[in-house]
Design a protein around this motif. Structure first.
Motif, PDB file in Angstrom:
ATOM      1  N   VAL A  38      29.891  49.676  46.890  1.00  0.00           N
ATOM      2  CA  VAL A  38      31.036  48.664  47.001  1.00  0.00           C
ATOM      3  C   VAL A  38      32.055  49.172  46.248  1.00  0.00           C
ATOM      4  CG1 VAL A  38      31.359  46.328  46.884  1.00  0.00           C
ATOM      5  CG2 VAL A  38      29.049  47.250  47.453  1.00  0.00           C
ATOM      6  N   PRO A  39      33.250  49.191  46.911  1.00  0.00           N
ATOM      7  CA  PRO A  39      34.269  49.696  46.337  1.00  0.00           C
ATOM      8  C   PRO A  39      34.952  48.280  45.149  1.00  0.00           C
ATOM      9  CG  PRO A  39      34.884  49.898  48.631  1.00  0.00           C
ATOM     10  CD  PRO A  39      33.667  49.236  48.382  1.00  0.00           C
ATOM     11  N   ARG A  40      35.310  48.762  44.165  1.00  0.00           N
ATOM     12  CA  ARG A  40      35.699  47.658  43.037  1.00  0.00           C
ATOM     13  C   ARG A  40      37.251  47.289  43.444  1.00  0.00           C
ATOM     14  NH1 ARG A  40      35.356  49.966  37.152  1.00  0.00           N
ATOM     15  NH2 ARG A  40      37.255  50.552  37.482  1.00  0.00           N
ATOM     16  N   PRO A  41      37.174  45.962  43.336  1.00  0.00           N
ATOM     17  CA  PRO A  41      38.804  45.591  43.538  1.00  0.00           C
ATOM     18  C   PRO A  41      39.649  46.153  42.313  1.00  0.00           C
ATOM     19  CG  PRO A  41      37.521  43.604  43.625  1.00  0.00           C
ATOM     20  CD  PRO A  41      36.724  44.877  43.138  1.00  0.00           C
ATOM     21  N   ALA A  42      40.840  46.701  42.902  1.00  0.00           N
ATOM     22  CA  ALA A  42      41.933  47.333  42.118  1.00  0.00           C
ATOM     23  C   ALA A  42      42.959  46.327  41.605  1.00  0.00           C
ATOM     24  CB  ALA A  42      42.763  48.106  42.833  1.00  0.00           C
ATOM     25  N   GLY A  43      42.760  44.865  41.989  1.00  0.00           N
ATOM     26  CA  GLY A  43      43.576  43.976  41.440  1.00  0.00           C
ATOM     27  C   GLY A  43      43.724  42.649  42.402  1.00  0.00           C
ATOM     28  N   TYR A  44      44.591  42.001  42.289  1.00  0.00           N
ATOM     29  CA  TYR A  44      44.804  40.673  42.967  1.00  0.00           C
ATOM     30  C   TYR A  44      46.085  40.647  43.571  1.00  0.00           C
ATOM     31  CZ  TYR A  44      47.019  38.603  39.387  1.00  0.00           C
ATOM     32  OH  TYR A  44      48.332  38.338  38.193  1.00  0.00           O
ATOM     33  N   ARG A  50      46.853  30.575  47.098  1.00  0.00           N
ATOM     34  CA  ARG A  50      45.537  31.528  47.550  1.00  0.00           C
ATOM     35  C   ARG A  50      45.756  32.844  46.880  1.00  0.00           C
ATOM     36  NH1 ARG A  50      43.116  32.905  52.872  1.00  0.00           N
ATOM     37  NH2 ARG A  50      41.370  33.872  52.092  1.00  0.00           N
ATOM     38  N   THR A  51      44.408  33.295  46.658  1.00  0.00           N
ATOM     39  CA  THR A  51      44.319  34.810  45.614  1.00  0.00           C
ATOM     40  C   THR A  51      43.467  35.515  46.404  1.00  0.00           C
ATOM     41  OG1 THR A  51      44.618  33.617  43.691  1.00  0.00           O
ATOM     42  CG2 THR A  51      43.617  35.663  43.613  1.00  0.00           C
ATOM     43  N   TRP A  52      43.818  36.947  46.667  1.00  0.00           N
ATOM     44  CA  TRP A  52      42.884  37.895  47.414  1.00  0.00           C
ATOM     45  C   TRP A  52      42.501  38.994  46.535  1.00  0.00           C
ATOM     46  CZ3 TRP A  52      47.009  35.713  49.759  1.00  0.00           C
ATOM     47  CH2 TRP A  52      46.975  35.038  50.829  1.00  0.00           C
ATOM     48  N   ALA A  53      41.417  39.287  46.216  1.00  0.00           N
ATOM     49  CA  ALA A  53      41.078  40.383  45.594  1.00  0.00           C
ATOM     50  C   ALA A  53      41.357  41.663  46.559  1.00  0.00           C
ATOM     51  CB  ALA A  53      39.879  40.798  45.051  1.00  0.00           C
ATOM     52  N   VAL A  54      42.149  42.599  45.755  1.00  0.00           N
ATOM     53  CA  VAL A  54      42.616  43.868  46.503  1.00  0.00           C
ATOM     54  C   VAL A  54      41.844  45.171  46.390  1.00  0.00           C
ATOM     55  CG1 VAL A  54      44.520  45.447  47.072  1.00  0.00           C
ATOM     56  CG2 VAL A  54      44.988  43.087  46.377  1.00  0.00           C
ATOM     57  N   VAL A  55      41.189  45.535  47.431  1.00  0.00           N
ATOM     58  CA  VAL A  55      40.481  46.728  47.379  1.00  0.00           C
ATOM     59  C   VAL A  55      41.072  47.943  48.201  1.00  0.00           C
ATOM     60  CG1 VAL A  55      38.433  47.950  48.378  1.00  0.00           C
ATOM     61  CG2 VAL A  55      38.130  45.438  47.741  1.00  0.00           C
ATOM     62  N   ALA A  56      41.795  48.683  47.453  1.00  0.00           N
ATOM     63  CA  ALA A  56      42.901  49.750  47.876  1.00  0.00           C
ATOM     64  C   ALA A  56      41.884  50.785  48.602  1.00  0.00           C
ATOM     65  CB  ALA A  56      43.855  50.045  46.767  1.00  0.00           C
ATOM     66  N   ASP A  57      41.241  51.015  49.420  1.00  0.00           N
ATOM     67  CA  ASP A  57      40.501  51.858  49.888  1.00  0.00           C
ATOM     68  C   ASP A  57      41.353  52.932  50.852  1.00  0.00           C
ATOM     69  OD1 ASP A  57      40.426  49.898  51.978  1.00  0.00           O
ATOM     70  OD2 ASP A  57      38.430  50.090  52.460  1.00  0.00           O
ATOM     71  N   VAL A  58      42.331  52.416  51.423  1.00  0.00           N
ATOM     72  CA  VAL A  58      43.069  53.290  52.356  1.00  0.00           C
ATOM     73  C   VAL A  58      43.915  54.366  51.573  1.00  0.00           C
ATOM     74  CG1 VAL A  58      44.424  53.481  54.242  1.00  0.00           C
ATOM     75  CG2 VAL A  58      42.903  51.703  54.204  1.00  0.00           C
ATOM     76  N   GLN A  59      44.658  53.835  50.543  1.00  0.00           N
ATOM     77  CA  GLN A  59      45.640  54.384  49.696  1.00  0.00           C
ATOM     78  C   GLN A  59      45.774  53.866  48.502  1.00  0.00           C
ATOM     79  OE1 GLN A  59      49.373  55.398  51.713  1.00  0.00           O
ATOM     80  NE2 GLN A  59      49.680  57.109  50.304  1.00  0.00           N
ATOM     81  N   CYS A  60      46.151  54.350  47.514  1.00  0.00           N
ATOM     82  CA  CYS A  60      46.588  53.806  46.261  1.00  0.00           C
ATOM     83  C   CYS A  60      46.855  54.899  45.391  1.00  0.00           C
ATOM     84  CB  CYS A  60      45.309  53.354  45.409  1.00  0.00           C
ATOM     85  SG  CYS A  60      45.904  52.268  44.293  1.00  0.00           S
ATOM     86  N   MET A  61      48.402  54.984  45.403  1.00  0.00           N
ATOM     87  CA  MET A  61      49.517  56.224  44.946  1.00  0.00           C
ATOM     88  C   MET A  61      50.341  55.403  43.941  1.00  0.00           C
ATOM     89  SD  MET A  61      51.545  59.003  46.423  1.00  0.00           S
ATOM     90  CE  MET A  61      52.761  57.810  46.846  1.00  0.00           C
ATOM     91  N   ALA A  69      52.413  53.474  47.064  1.00  0.00           N
ATOM     92  CA  ALA A  69      51.799  53.311  48.391  1.00  0.00           C
ATOM     93  C   ALA A  69      50.569  52.931  48.114  1.00  0.00           C
ATOM     94  CB  ALA A  69      52.011  54.488  48.944  1.00  0.00           C
ATOM     95  N   ILE A  70      50.258  51.366  48.505  1.00  0.00           N
ATOM     96  CA  ILE A  70      49.114  50.852  48.239  1.00  0.00           C
ATOM     97  C   ILE A  70      48.645  50.307  49.608  1.00  0.00           C
ATOM     98  CG2 ILE A  70      47.578  49.034  46.936  1.00  0.00           C
ATOM     99  CD1 ILE A  70      49.654  49.505  44.690  1.00  0.00           C
ATOM    100  N   ALA A  71      47.434  50.447  50.207  1.00  0.00           N
ATOM    101  CA  ALA A  71      47.101  50.099  51.444  1.00  0.00           C
ATOM    102  C   ALA A  71      45.443  49.882  51.345  1.00  0.00           C
ATOM    103  CB  ALA A  71      47.438  50.970  52.468  1.00  0.00           C
ATOM    104  N   GLY A  72      45.066  48.793  51.613  1.00  0.00           N
ATOM    105  CA  GLY A  72      43.688  48.407  51.730  1.00  0.00           C
ATOM    106  C   GLY A  72      43.113  47.091  52.504  1.00  0.00           C
TER     107      GLY A  72
END
Length: 147
Positions: A38-44, A50-61, A69-72
């Motif tokens: 389970v990917p750990r969230p990289a932030g929020y 409204r808050t979303w936990a960000v899982v940067a599983d596509v790209q995090c650079m 470039a962050i995508a998830g």
């Protein structure tokens, strides 16, 4: 008879090397249950309360320049797309959250303050929210660390 002894010795050596005669137990690696990572969230990202936990599983650079470039997706909903780009002065700069459930889509372009420290990207600013043709503004902020 002389051929039987060498073949017998060869059979014993091959049997020992391949594990024949050690029982029917499976190797330990094959017995371990597979657990889905389970990917750990990289932030929020927080917008309009409204808050979303960000899982940067596509790209995090985060690269020199700086270029981000962050995508998830949101941890709460894999269908909610989250993108953060920073590439001033020539490239795209902005943040977007596009929920999969048909609620307000949030976009901020060039209306964000970015703070980039190593692999950590923070920002705050105003987002434009659109839902069924209507538009509204709301404050938002984010904090994401690429690993």
């Amino acid at each position: 008879m002389k051929l039987i002894k060498p073949f017998g010795a060869l059979f014993v050596i091959v049997s020992m090397a391949t594990g024949c005669g050690r029982g029917d137990e499976a190797p330990a690696a094959a017995q371990a249950p597979e657990t889905a990572s389970v990917p750990r969230p990289a932030g929020y990202i927080e917008i309009d309360g409204r808050t979303w936990a960000v899982v940067a599983d596509v790209q995090c650079m985060v690269a020199p320049g700086p270029v981000v470039a962050i995508a998830g997706h949101a941890a709460e909903d894999r269908g909610t797309e989250i993108v953060v780009d920073f590439n001033l002065p020539d490239g795209p700069t902005g943040v977007s959250v596009i929920p999969s459930n048909g609620t307000t889509e949030w976009h901020a372009e060039n209306a964000m303050n970015f703070e980039i420290t190593g692999k950590q990207v923070k920002g705050a600013g105003y987002f434009a929210g659109t839902l069924r043709g209507g538009t509204r503004q709301a404050q938002g902020r984010f904090d994401i660390t690429c690993r």
